[in-house]
Design an enzyme around this catalytic site. Sequence first.
Site, PDB file in Angstrom:
ATOM      1  N   HIS A 128      30.209  46.451  36.384  1.00  0.00           N
ATOM      2  CA  HIS A 128      31.443  45.757  36.439  1.00  0.00           C
ATOM      3  C   HIS A 128      32.389  46.620  36.607  1.00  0.00           C
ATOM      4  O   HIS A 128      33.870  46.862  36.771  1.00  0.00           O
ATOM      5  CB  HIS A 128      32.342  44.603  35.559  1.00  0.00           C
ATOM      6  CG  HIS A 128      31.191  43.479  34.941  1.00  0.00           C
ATOM      7  ND1 HIS A 128      31.287  42.632  33.984  1.00  0.00           N
ATOM      8  CD2 HIS A 128      30.274  42.963  36.137  1.00  0.00           C
ATOM      9  CE1 HIS A 128      30.173  41.541  33.989  1.00  0.00           C
ATOM     10  NE2 HIS A 128      29.743  42.085  34.874  1.00  0.00           N
ATOM     11  N   CYS A 159      49.678  50.339  47.127  1.00  0.00           N
ATOM     12  CA  CYS A 159      49.239  51.113  48.395  1.00  0.00           C
ATOM     13  C   CYS A 159      50.340  52.134  49.522  1.00  0.00           C
ATOM     14  O   CYS A 159      51.645  50.785  49.224  1.00  0.00           O
ATOM     15  CB  CYS A 159      48.071  50.550  48.662  1.00  0.00           C
ATOM     16  SG  CYS A 159      47.195  51.672  50.831  1.00  0.00           S
TER      17      CYS A 159
HETATM   18  C1  BV8 Z   1      29.739  36.317  40.283  1.00  0.00           C
HETATM   19  C2  BV8 Z   1      35.437  43.486  34.068  1.00  0.00           C
HETATM   20  C3  BV8 Z   1      29.199  35.143  42.547  1.00  0.00           C
HETATM   21  C4  BV8 Z   1      36.810  43.197  34.438  1.00  0.00           C
HETATM   22  C5  BV8 Z   1      34.429  41.334  33.807  1.00  0.00           C
HETATM   23  C6  BV8 Z   1      33.395  29.513  37.833  1.00  0.00           C
HETATM   24  C7  BV8 Z   1      34.051  30.405  38.880  1.00  0.00           C
HETATM   25  C8  BV8 Z   1      33.934  31.319  39.171  1.00  0.00           C
HETATM   26  C9  BV8 Z   1      32.699  32.227  38.862  1.00  0.00           C
HETATM   27  C10 BV8 Z   1      32.061  31.726  37.886  1.00  0.00           C
HETATM   28  C11 BV8 Z   1      32.930  30.149  37.467  1.00  0.00           C
HETATM   29  N1  BV8 Z   1      31.233  29.937  36.158  1.00  0.00           N
HETATM   30  C12 BV8 Z   1      30.327  30.873  36.347  1.00  0.00           C
HETATM   31  C13 BV8 Z   1      30.335  31.924  36.925  1.00  0.00           C
HETATM   32  C14 BV8 Z   1      30.331  32.908  37.623  1.00  0.00           C
HETATM   33  C15 BV8 Z   1      31.016  34.239  36.310  1.00  0.00           C
HETATM   34  C16 BV8 Z   1      30.228  33.973  35.456  1.00  0.00           C
HETATM   35  O1  BV8 Z   1      29.942  34.050  34.956  1.00  0.00           O
HETATM   36  N2  BV8 Z   1      31.691  32.875  34.548  1.00  0.00           N
HETATM   37  C17 BV8 Z   1      31.675  33.460  33.082  1.00  0.00           C
HETATM   38  C18 BV8 Z   1      32.733  33.362  31.961  1.00  0.00           C
HETATM   39  C19 BV8 Z   1      30.468  31.436  32.911  1.00  0.00           C
HETATM   40  N3  BV8 Z   1      30.884  35.730  37.110  1.00  0.00           N
HETATM   41  C20 BV8 Z   1      31.275  36.141  37.822  1.00  0.00           C
HETATM   42  O2  BV8 Z   1      32.161  35.803  38.463  1.00  0.00           O
HETATM   43  C21 BV8 Z   1      30.959  37.587  38.505  1.00  0.00           C
HETATM   44  N4  BV8 Z   1      30.467  37.705  40.258  1.00  0.00           N
HETATM   45  O3  BV8 Z   1      28.992  35.384  39.507  1.00  0.00           O
HETATM   46  O4  BV8 Z   1      29.874  36.361  41.987  1.00  0.00           O
HETATM   47  C22 BV8 Z   1      29.302  35.809  43.796  1.00  0.00           C
HETATM   48  C23 BV8 Z   1      28.406  36.424  44.493  1.00  0.00           C
HETATM   49  C24 BV8 Z   1      28.894  36.579  45.578  1.00  0.00           C
HETATM   50  C25 BV8 Z   1      29.531  36.213  46.235  1.00  0.00           C
HETATM   51  C26 BV8 Z   1      31.085  35.310  46.010  1.00  0.00           C
HETATM   52  C27 BV8 Z   1      30.609  35.848  44.234  1.00  0.00           C
HETATM   53  C28 BV8 Z   1      31.727  38.340  37.866  1.00  0.00           C
HETATM   54  C29 BV8 Z   1      31.386  38.884  36.268  1.00  0.00           C
HETATM   55  C30 BV8 Z   1      32.283  39.929  35.647  1.00  0.00           C
HETATM   56  C31 BV8 Z   1      33.421  39.753  36.014  1.00  0.00           C
HETATM   57  N5  BV8 Z   1      34.054  40.662  35.074  1.00  0.00           N
HETATM   58  N6  BV8 Z   1      35.023  42.630  33.319  1.00  0.00           N
HETATM   59  C32 BV8 Z   1      37.561  43.642  32.767  1.00  0.00           C
HETATM   60  O5  BV8 Z   1      36.902  43.982  32.104  1.00  0.00           O
HETATM   61  O6  BV8 Z   1      38.852  43.177  33.225  1.00  0.00           O
HETATM   62  S1  BV8 Z   1      33.255  40.279  33.047  1.00  0.00           S
HETATM   63  C33 BV8 Z   1      33.639  40.986  31.443  1.00  0.00           C
HETATM   64  O7  BV8 Z   1      33.802  39.831  30.573  1.00  0.00           O
HETATM   65  C34 BV8 Z   1      33.476  41.747  30.772  1.00  0.00           C
HETATM   66  O8  BV8 Z   1      32.617  43.062  31.846  1.00  0.00           O
HETATM   67  C35 BV8 Z   1      31.275  41.349  30.757  1.00  0.00           C
HETATM   68  O9  BV8 Z   1      31.480  41.464  31.143  1.00  0.00           O
HETATM   69  C36 BV8 Z   1      32.691  40.043  29.452  1.00  0.00           C
HETATM   70  C37 BV8 Z   1      33.022  40.496  28.212  1.00  0.00           C
HETATM   71  O10 BV8 Z   1      31.660  39.486  27.917  1.00  0.00           O
HETATM   72  P1  BV8 Z   1      30.658  40.472  26.779  1.00  0.00           P
HETATM   73  O11 BV8 Z   1      30.425  41.544  26.850  1.00  0.00           O
HETATM   74  O12 BV8 Z   1      29.733  39.927  26.462  1.00  0.00           O
HETATM   75  O13 BV8 Z   1      32.242  39.662  25.740  1.00  0.00           O
HETATM   76  P2  BV8 Z   1      32.705  39.124  24.807  1.00  0.00           P
HETATM   77  O14 BV8 Z   1      34.163  39.549  24.100  1.00  0.00           O
HETATM   78  O15 BV8 Z   1      32.394  37.971  25.403  1.00  0.00           O
HETATM   79  O16 BV8 Z   1      31.472  39.229  23.519  1.00  0.00           O
HETATM   80  C38 BV8 Z   1      31.536  40.384  22.740  1.00  0.00           C
HETATM   81  C39 BV8 Z   1      30.442  40.188  21.514  1.00  0.00           C
HETATM   82  O17 BV8 Z   1      30.121  41.528  21.294  1.00  0.00           O
HETATM   83  C40 BV8 Z   1      30.547  39.107  20.496  1.00  0.00           C
HETATM   84  O18 BV8 Z   1      28.581  38.290  20.670  1.00  0.00           O
HETATM   85  C41 BV8 Z   1      30.598  39.780  19.459  1.00  0.00           C
HETATM   86  O19 BV8 Z   1      29.229  38.862  18.533  1.00  0.00           O
HETATM   87  C42 BV8 Z   1      29.994  41.229  19.404  1.00  0.00           C
HETATM   88  N7  BV8 Z   1      30.440  41.844  18.783  1.00  0.00           N
HETATM   89  C43 BV8 Z   1      32.198  42.357  18.724  1.00  0.00           C
HETATM   90  N8  BV8 Z   1      32.058  43.228  17.861  1.00  0.00           N
HETATM   91  C44 BV8 Z   1      31.339  43.990  17.543  1.00  0.00           C
HETATM   92  C45 BV8 Z   1      29.976  43.036  18.833  1.00  0.00           C
HETATM   93  N9  BV8 Z   1      28.488  43.369  18.514  1.00  0.00           N
HETATM   94  C46 BV8 Z   1      27.931  44.760  18.154  1.00  0.00           C
HETATM   95  N10 BV8 Z   1      29.218  45.619  17.642  1.00  0.00           N
HETATM   96  C47 BV8 Z   1      30.536  45.306  17.241  1.00  0.00           C
HETATM   97  N11 BV8 Z   1      31.019  45.813  16.519  1.00  0.00           N
HETATM   98 ZN    ZN Z   2      46.792  49.949  51.729  1.00  0.00          ZN
END
Ligand code: BV8
Ligand code: ZN
Length: 256
Positions: A128, A159
């Site tokens: 990402h 920019c």
């Molecule tokens: C795409 C960068 C297609 C930015 C991130 C409707 C509309 C639009 C899109 C979608 C939609 N429905 C589905 C989608 C697809 C969407 C998606 O999957 N949405 C989800 C919410 C349903 N995906 C996208 O939009 C992706 N792009 O599909 O494009 C496309 C193709 C061609 C042309 C055009 C489009 C893009 C996804 C990337 C988004 N950017 N990050 C930033 O960081 O600010 S995502 C961001 O959230 C993170 O990078 C990460 O991926 C995600 C968070 O998830 P996790 O990392 O799992 O974190 P989370 O908090 O959820 O969980 C933490 C876990 O850790 C828990 O399980 C917890 O229990 C555990 N934990 C906590 N503490 C600990 C621990 N474990 C161990 N030790 C600890 N101490």
């Molecule tokens: Zn520019």
Amino acid sequence: MTTAGGGAARTAMEQAATLVGEAGAIVVSTGAGMSSESGVRTFRGRDGWWRERRAEELATPEALRRDPRLVWEWYAERLLASRELTPHPGYDALVRLEREGGARTTVVTQNVDGLHSRAGSRDVVELHGSLRSASCLDRCGEAPVTIDGELLSELPPRCPCGSLLRPDVVLFGEPLPEDSLRRAFRLAAKCDVMLVVGTSMLVYPAAALPHLALERSVPVVEVNTDATSITRHPGVVHLLGPAGEVLPELLAEAGI
Ligand code: BV8
Ligand code: ZN
């Protein structure tokens, strides 16, 4: 497979240590939970809120255009928070796994905080992107700029062409970088074991990687403080606990 908890912890930990110790190629897939012990907010835990907004609402191109100052304040806070962090022992364990373990090890992270590289992991795929640089929102062709204290002194940063800058991260609804995605899937298709650390398995296409391993009957070792949609899968060895404690324990058990 068994889940850690009381007497069974040894069984799960021993199974996981054997898998890691015998593997020739390991992919370590990490999410926000890997950084949470270093103080970086997760997205979905109770700390996933920021000024009454969900993280997903802020990490979108629409939010950036609608309220650039708010979105940049959120990124600035996350960046400055992550800059102060020292990677916890879980990161050091992954560096040791890469350098001293017997397997070719690659970290494929969803995180944008750069902590794996800062800890010393050399082979890191940032699915990402990262908060290291920012680019013109209107793609005028200007080179990306480093996001540093100076750039963040006036929000939102602009920019030279006058347009807004955007952080070089993949926002929701945007495609992932082709080369990173292709490499991640290629590695997942060839690994002997996949470690899945600190991810809620909700964001695609990153969440497809562990499923790809399980479809190939490649064992997955999941390190998480909670259960996720793959925890109960028969091909998953679930180690319940924080990454900063479980990963060093796993490597010690594997003799690395
Ligand atoms: C795409 C960068 C297609 C930015 C991130 C409707 C509309 C639009 C899109 C979608 C939609 N429905 C589905 C989608 C697809 C969407 C998606 O999957 N949405 C989800 C919410 C349903 N995906 C996208 O939009 C992706 N792009 O599909 O494009 C496309 C193709 C061609 C042309 C055009 C489009 C893009 C996804 C990337 C988004 N950017 N990050 C930033 O960081 O600010 S995502 C961001 O959230 C993170 O990078 C990460 O991926 C995600 C968070 O998830 P996790 O990392 O799992 O974190 P989370 O908090 O959820 O969980 C933490 C876990 O850790 C828990 O399980 C917890 O229990 C555990 N934990 C906590 N503490 C600990 C621990 N474990 C161990 N030790 C600890 N101490
Ligand atoms: Zn520019």
